[in-house]
Design a protein around this motif. Structure first.
Motif, PDB file in Angstrom:
ATOM      1  N   PHE A  68      33.207  -5.764  39.932  1.00  0.00           N
ATOM      2  CA  PHE A  68      32.189  -5.410  41.317  1.00  0.00           C
ATOM      3  C   PHE A  68      33.291  -4.529  42.636  1.00  0.00           C
ATOM      4  O   PHE A  68      34.085  -4.038  42.381  1.00  0.00           O
ATOM      5  CB  PHE A  68      32.545  -6.783  42.766  1.00  0.00           C
ATOM      6  CG  PHE A  68      33.869  -7.416  43.044  1.00  0.00           C
ATOM      7  CD1 PHE A  68      34.031  -6.898  44.566  1.00  0.00           C
ATOM      8  CD2 PHE A  68      34.345  -8.068  42.583  1.00  0.00           C
ATOM      9  CE1 PHE A  68      35.224  -7.508  44.984  1.00  0.00           C
ATOM     10  CE2 PHE A  68      35.360  -9.269  42.854  1.00  0.00           C
ATOM     11  CZ  PHE A  68      35.933  -8.415  44.519  1.00  0.00           C
ATOM     12  N   CYS A  69      32.295  -3.778  43.440  1.00  0.00           N
ATOM     13  CA  CYS A  69      33.445  -2.566  44.453  1.00  0.00           C
ATOM     14  C   CYS A  69      32.383  -1.972  45.391  1.00  0.00           C
ATOM     15  O   CYS A  69      30.536  -2.234  45.359  1.00  0.00           O
ATOM     16  CB  CYS A  69      33.437  -1.381  42.981  1.00  0.00           C
ATOM     17  SG  CYS A  69      31.913  -0.236  42.145  1.00  0.00           S
ATOM     18  N   GLY A  70      32.795  -1.116  45.922  1.00  0.00           N
ATOM     19  CA  GLY A  70      31.764  -1.189  46.802  1.00  0.00           C
ATOM     20  C   GLY A  70      31.150   0.159  46.810  1.00  0.00           C
ATOM     21  O   GLY A  70      31.211   0.648  45.867  1.00  0.00           O
ATOM     22  N   HIS A 101      18.524  -0.983  45.267  1.00  0.00           N
ATOM     23  CA  HIS A 101      18.303  -2.424  45.268  1.00  0.00           C
ATOM     24  C   HIS A 101      17.716  -2.697  46.397  1.00  0.00           C
ATOM     25  O   HIS A 101      16.960  -4.125  47.304  1.00  0.00           O
ATOM     26  CB  HIS A 101      19.305  -3.146  44.981  1.00  0.00           C
ATOM     27  CG  HIS A 101      19.555  -2.873  42.965  1.00  0.00           C
ATOM     28  ND1 HIS A 101      19.503  -4.010  42.492  1.00  0.00           N
ATOM     29  CD2 HIS A 101      20.471  -2.364  42.733  1.00  0.00           C
ATOM     30  CE1 HIS A 101      19.303  -3.797  41.096  1.00  0.00           C
ATOM     31  NE2 HIS A 101      19.929  -2.321  41.113  1.00  0.00           N
ATOM     32  N   GLU A 102      18.125  -2.655  47.597  1.00  0.00           N
ATOM     33  CA  GLU A 102      17.320  -2.582  49.125  1.00  0.00           C
ATOM     34  C   GLU A 102      16.649  -1.971  49.491  1.00  0.00           C
ATOM     35  O   GLU A 102      14.963  -1.676  48.646  1.00  0.00           O
ATOM     36  CB  GLU A 102      18.866  -2.738  49.717  1.00  0.00           C
ATOM     37  CG  GLU A 102      19.668  -3.870  49.845  1.00  0.00           C
ATOM     38  CD  GLU A 102      20.882  -3.343  48.783  1.00  0.00           C
ATOM     39  OE1 GLU A 102      21.555  -4.138  47.894  1.00  0.00           O
ATOM     40  OE2 GLU A 102      21.168  -2.429  48.571  1.00  0.00           O
ATOM     41  N   ASN A 103      16.527  -1.703  50.738  1.00  0.00           N
ATOM     42  CA  ASN A 103      15.573  -0.807  51.511  1.00  0.00           C
ATOM     43  C   ASN A 103      15.363   0.358  50.454  1.00  0.00           C
ATOM     44  O   ASN A 103      15.715   1.650  50.307  1.00  0.00           O
ATOM     45  CB  ASN A 103      16.121  -0.586  52.558  1.00  0.00           C
ATOM     46  CG  ASN A 103      14.727   0.084  53.227  1.00  0.00           C
ATOM     47  OD1 ASN A 103      14.099   1.558  52.748  1.00  0.00           O
ATOM     48  ND2 ASN A 103      14.272  -0.571  54.580  1.00  0.00           N
ATOM     49  N   ALA A 104      14.141   0.912  49.632  1.00  0.00           N
ATOM     50  CA  ALA A 104      14.305   1.742  49.451  1.00  0.00           C
ATOM     51  C   ALA A 104      14.069   3.367  49.627  1.00  0.00           C
ATOM     52  O   ALA A 104      14.374   4.337  49.160  1.00  0.00           O
ATOM     53  CB  ALA A 104      12.523   1.897  47.783  1.00  0.00           C
ATOM     54  N   ASP A 105      13.828   3.011  50.918  1.00  0.00           N
ATOM     55  CA  ASP A 105      13.530   4.198  51.319  1.00  0.00           C
ATOM     56  C   ASP A 105      14.935   4.950  52.019  1.00  0.00           C
ATOM     57  O   ASP A 105      15.411   6.342  52.564  1.00  0.00           O
ATOM     58  CB  ASP A 105      13.132   4.539  53.152  1.00  0.00           C
ATOM     59  CG  ASP A 105      11.410   4.019  52.439  1.00  0.00           C
ATOM     60  OD1 ASP A 105      10.825   4.540  51.618  1.00  0.00           O
ATOM     61  OD2 ASP A 105      10.640   3.558  53.285  1.00  0.00           O
ATOM     62  N   GLN A 106      16.259   4.032  52.402  1.00  0.00           N
ATOM     63  CA  GLN A 106      17.121   4.256  53.492  1.00  0.00           C
ATOM     64  C   GLN A 106      18.297   3.998  52.294  1.00  0.00           C
ATOM     65  O   GLN A 106      19.541   4.527  52.768  1.00  0.00           O
ATOM     66  CB  GLN A 106      17.589   3.300  54.074  1.00  0.00           C
ATOM     67  CG  GLN A 106      16.669   3.459  55.485  1.00  0.00           C
ATOM     68  CD  GLN A 106      16.602   2.422  57.066  1.00  0.00           C
ATOM     69  OE1 GLN A 106      17.037   1.472  56.653  1.00  0.00           O
ATOM     70  NE2 GLN A 106      15.295   2.427  57.392  1.00  0.00           N
ATOM     71  N   ARG A 111      22.510   1.577  43.310  1.00  0.00           N
ATOM     72  CA  ARG A 111      24.207   1.258  42.918  1.00  0.00           C
ATOM     73  C   ARG A 111      23.435   0.468  42.040  1.00  0.00           C
ATOM     74  O   ARG A 111      22.564  -0.026  41.788  1.00  0.00           O
ATOM     75  CB  ARG A 111      23.586   0.457  44.426  1.00  0.00           C
ATOM     76  CG  ARG A 111      24.151   1.084  45.713  1.00  0.00           C
ATOM     77  CD  ARG A 111      23.743   0.246  47.194  1.00  0.00           C
ATOM     78  NE  ARG A 111      25.132   0.572  47.253  1.00  0.00           N
ATOM     79  CZ  ARG A 111      24.645  -0.127  49.680  1.00  0.00           C
ATOM     80  NH1 ARG A 111      23.596  -1.053  49.154  1.00  0.00           N
ATOM     81  NH2 ARG A 111      25.012   0.560  50.431  1.00  0.00           N
ATOM     82  N   ASP A 112      24.982  -0.169  41.516  1.00  0.00           N
ATOM     83  CA  ASP A 112      24.718  -1.031  40.508  1.00  0.00           C
ATOM     84  C   ASP A 112      24.800  -2.318  40.927  1.00  0.00           C
ATOM     85  O   ASP A 112      24.965  -3.022  41.689  1.00  0.00           O
ATOM     86  CB  ASP A 112      26.042  -0.504  39.215  1.00  0.00           C
ATOM     87  CG  ASP A 112      26.023   0.655  38.369  1.00  0.00           C
ATOM     88  OD1 ASP A 112      24.906   1.599  38.562  1.00  0.00           O
ATOM     89  OD2 ASP A 112      27.472   1.094  38.429  1.00  0.00           O
TER      90      ASP A 112
END
Length: 243
Positions: free
Chosen positions: A126-128, A70-75, A79-80
């Motif tokens: 929610f969780c880490g 969901h965030e930076n696709a390369d790094q 995640r859910d």
């Protein structure tokens, strides 16, 4: 109408798309699949699993998780993220609402109810990244009102739920799940009013230190609560709670 929701094979690397099978009286069933991708991105990058669904007038609503980068696709790792999907039964248009909770990396939706104001009430987590989950209650107002969420219990693992949610005519949501940390073997039912994290009441049952778990819930015409699941030594159990 009646409907079943879940996931269907996508035929792409994401493996699964959210899916619904909708049945109208005296008609053949209608199958719909839904693929989430952010604007200006490519399709089939996320795996979507619908966990629960409900009718809200002419809108069919599903809740679940979209899994991917969901965030930076390369790094970033995969995640859910909790999703709400609204499908207009008349126009056939649909809209995704995918998002996390500030300060956490993973979220998800496991159960859905529609309240007496037409808001979507979801029970999830929610969780880490290591996913030591906390159960959550979330409110989404499709009319543009304020959204809200609160943690409602620490869970031993995601297998403990939350499993189901129902809206009571008494003006609160009833959530069922396995026992929270420290009370892992309990059959657990909680009544929660949106806007307050403190439960109105909690029903917990544990016999002889054996494993129990609440899995399903329904509300009667007078607000009585019927919760079903596993009882002592894995036998079926039903709790009738005054509500």
């Amino acid at each position: 109408m009646i409907a079943v929701c879940g996931a269907a094979p996508s035929g792409h690397p994401d493996a699964w798309d959210a899916a619904a099978w909708i049945y109208r009286p005296n008609q053949f069933g209608e199958t719909r699949t839904f693929d989430y991708f952010p604007e200006d991105d490519k399709p089939h990058k996320f795996t979507e699993i619908a966990r629960d669904c409900a009718f809200a007038g002419d809108t069919f609503v599903m809740v679940g998780e979209a899994h991917g980068k969901h965030e930076n696709a390369d790094q970033s790792p995969k995640r859910d993220r909790h999703f709400l999907l609204e499908f207009d039964l008349v126009s056939k248009a649909h809209k995704w609402n995918v998002g996390g909770i500030e300060g956490t990396t993973q979220t998800g939706g496991r159960a859905l109810a529609i309240d007496d104001q037409g808001r979507y009430i979801t029970a999830g987590f929610f969780c880490g990244d290591d996913c030591d989950p906390k159960a959550t209650l979330r409110v989404h107002d499709p009319k543009g009102g304020d959204d809200w969420f609160a943690p409602i219990g620490d869970l031993p693992s995601l297998s403990y739920g939350p499993h189901d949610i129902a809206w009571s005519p008494a003006g609160y949501a009833v959530v069922v799940m396995g026992g929270a940390k420290g009370n892992e073997g309990a059959f657990w039912v909680r009544a929660l009013k949106p806007g307050s994290a403190a439960p109105l009441w909690t029903y917990s049952r544990e016999d002889n230190k054996n494993f129990h778990m609440a899995i399903a819930v329904a509300i009667g015409a007078f607000g009585e609560v019927y919760a079903g699941g596993l009882g002592n030594n894995g036998y079926p159990a039903v709790a009738h709670i005054g509500g």
